[in-house]
Design an enzyme around this catalytic site. Structure first.
Site, PDB file in Angstrom:
ATOM      1  N   GLU A 127      -7.938  -3.453  -4.690  1.00 59.09           N
ATOM      2  CA  GLU A 127      -7.046  -4.519  -5.152  1.00 59.09           C
ATOM      3  C   GLU A 127      -7.092  -4.738  -6.666  1.00 59.09           C
ATOM      4  O   GLU A 127      -7.448  -5.808  -7.147  1.00 59.09           O
ATOM      5  CB  GLU A 127      -7.391  -5.841  -4.456  1.00 59.09           C
ATOM      6  CG  GLU A 127      -7.237  -5.809  -2.960  1.00 59.09           C
ATOM      7  CD  GLU A 127      -7.476  -7.156  -2.291  1.00 59.09           C
ATOM      8  OE1 GLU A 127      -7.093  -7.295  -1.122  1.00 59.09           O
ATOM      9  OE2 GLU A 127      -8.035  -8.068  -2.933  1.00 59.09           O
ATOM     10  N   GLU A 153      -7.817  -3.507   4.863  1.00 60.95           N
ATOM     11  CA  GLU A 153      -8.354  -4.850   5.143  1.00 60.95           C
ATOM     12  C   GLU A 153      -7.294  -5.644   5.888  1.00 60.95           C
ATOM     13  O   GLU A 153      -6.115  -5.604   5.541  1.00 60.95           O
ATOM     14  CB  GLU A 153      -8.685  -5.644   3.865  1.00 60.95           C
ATOM     15  CG  GLU A 153      -9.933  -5.219   3.147  1.00 60.95           C
ATOM     16  CD  GLU A 153     -10.193  -6.057   1.883  1.00 60.95           C
ATOM     17  OE1 GLU A 153      -9.806  -7.248   1.851  1.00 60.95           O
ATOM     18  OE2 GLU A 153     -10.776  -5.501   0.940  1.00 60.95           O
TER      19      GLU A 153
END
Length: 458
Positions: free
Chosen positions: A165, A361
């Protein structure tokens, strides 16, 4: 009807070194920005829980690998701590090498494939003092660290990712003050993002020069933006949101180029970063083998109420839109919208060459989970099971439509520390008892996931 997933599908969990290892300034590890920030401003951290308080995987990894096997995980994504492996950026910490080799070997011995990420928001403090991601020096420093990791562990690890991320450390560190250095500066944020992209590219280059039998990718938090309406203003907001948040890393990683529309957008708003002449060719040459996509909540946007040219903040280009029909996770304030997983699957198929990808995720954070302890001392987290099953339904639909998805990883394996939030919200298949030597106990969701993994579906 049983929904059976593709053969050799990865059923696993994701976590990170800084959120689980503990021993944050021990065993040769130097300070990251989190260690430093906790030292100077502990009041910012939930219940004064800092990086030293994480889940003690450093001591408990052998038992944890057994626990992974016990609930049917065939894969786990975690990260290496840059400050543990190379405490000064140059010299190997041999104790760290031994720890990681033992950890990854133990995973393999328990039938768990390690997917190893290099950077999960844990900038070394020695590098931050030289400018951090604002400085081009960080690109070379990261490439050296990446090469070192590939050399030390490439015989054990066959799947690597560069960043988790990257948009988060850009936004949280340089726009919204949730990560150190907590600066608010749109132009710096764009420069930080660009240097992060080039660090990723140079790490991929190091991988291609070092590893002959493996794959490398990047993990991005992706959701296509959903516009409030089809008005030109709302659609322009959606395009800006997609360019900045999704295409900024996904396009160069997969297609080898930064979208011209993004280049034009940052130029219009006087945000153009400093680049080197050779960068364009490097981006073109060093694309990825696969993509990891993290998904928790959709991004809903509308036209800005205060449009500015040049923009001072992203909110001058697009604003969050509060969809009145939304279902909400009250603990995080996040919308629950599993349909987006299907939209992501189709986006990857139709716009990104159907590159192999996986859900890296997906999970549900809930506070005060002790409320759900049953008489046997197990947390009955049916809300988490429902959340994951709903998302898997849409993921299955996307795979059936031809999207090249090879796995699903839940966040997370054991309850872990989460930056400024500490242990406020829990996500794990295993509960961690902070008052009892980090003792682990399985939750109902862990038993459910074991069945899903065993059946390769549900």
């Amino acid at each position: 009807m049983t929904k059976t997933f593709p053969k050799n599908f990865l059923w696993g969990a994701a976590t990170s070194a800084p959120q689980t290892e503990g021993h944050s300034l021990l065993n040769g590890k130097s300070a990251s920005t989190w260690d430093y920030w906790f030292e100077i401003a502990p009041e910012k951290f939930n219940e004064n829980q800092g990086p030293k308080d994480t889940s003690n995987v450093y001591e408990m990894y052998r038992q944890d690998c057994q626990r992974m096997q016990d609930i049917g995980l065939n894969s786990l994504r975690t990260s290496i701590s840059w400050t543990r492996l190379l405490p000064d950026g140059k010299n190997l910490n041999q104790e760290a090498v031994k720890f990681y080799r033992d950890y990854f070997t133990c995973m393999l011995d328990h039938g768990v494939k390690p997917i190893i990420n290099l950077f999960h928001f844990d900038m070394p403090m020695w590098l931050m003092q030289k400018g951090g991601w604002e400085s081009r020096k960080a690109v070379d420093a990261f490439a050296f660290y990446a090469k070192t990791a590939f050399e030390q562990f490439g015989d054990l690890v066959k799947m690597w990712t560069t960043f988790n991320e990257p948009m988060v450390h850009v936004e949280c560190g340089y726009l919204y003050q949730f990560h150190y250095p907590a600066i608010v500066d749109f132009k710096k944020a764009v420069q930080v993002g660009y240097h992060t992209l080039m660090a990723h590219v140079c790490a991929v280059k190091a991988f291609r020069q070092t590893i002959t039998d493996g794959q490398i990718g990047i993990i991005l938090n992706i959701s296509p933006a959903y516009a409030r309406s089809d008005s030109p203003q709302d659609l322009a907001a959606k395009q800006a949101a997609d360019l900045l948040n999704t295409q900024s890393f996904l396009d160069p990683a997969v297609k080898g180029e930064i979208p011209q529309e993004l280049i034009d957008l940052v130029k219009l708003h006087e945000l153009t970063p400093q680049v080197l002449p050779e960068d364009k060719a490097l981006i073109k040459a060093y694309t990825v083998d696969f993509i990891g996509l993290n998904y928790y909540q959709p991004r809903r946007v509308k036209a800005p109420s205060q449009p500015l040219t040049p923009a001072k903040m992203p909110e001058n280009l697009y604003e969050p839109y509060d969809w009145p029909e939304k279902k909400i996770n009250p603990y995080r304030g996040w919308e629950i919208y599993p349909q987006a997983i299907y939209d992501v699957a189709i986006m990857m198929k139709e716009q990104y060459n159907n590159i192999p990808w996986y859900v890296s995720e997906n999970g549900m954070g809930v506070a005060d989970e002790e409320r759900f302890l049953n008489a046997d001392g197990m947390i009955e987290d049916d809300y988490r099971i429902e959340f994951m099953q709903d998302h898997l339904e849409y993921l299955y639909k996307g795979i059936q439509a031809g999207s090249n998805c090879f796995g699903y990883h839940s966040w997370t394996f054991v309850d872990c520390w989460s930056w400024l939030n500490g242990y406020r919200n829990r996500y794990g298949f295993y509960r961690v008892d902070l008052d009892n030597n980090f003792e682990r106990s399985i939750k109902k969701s862990g038993l459910w996931f074991k069945e899903v993994a065993h059946n390769n579906g549900f």
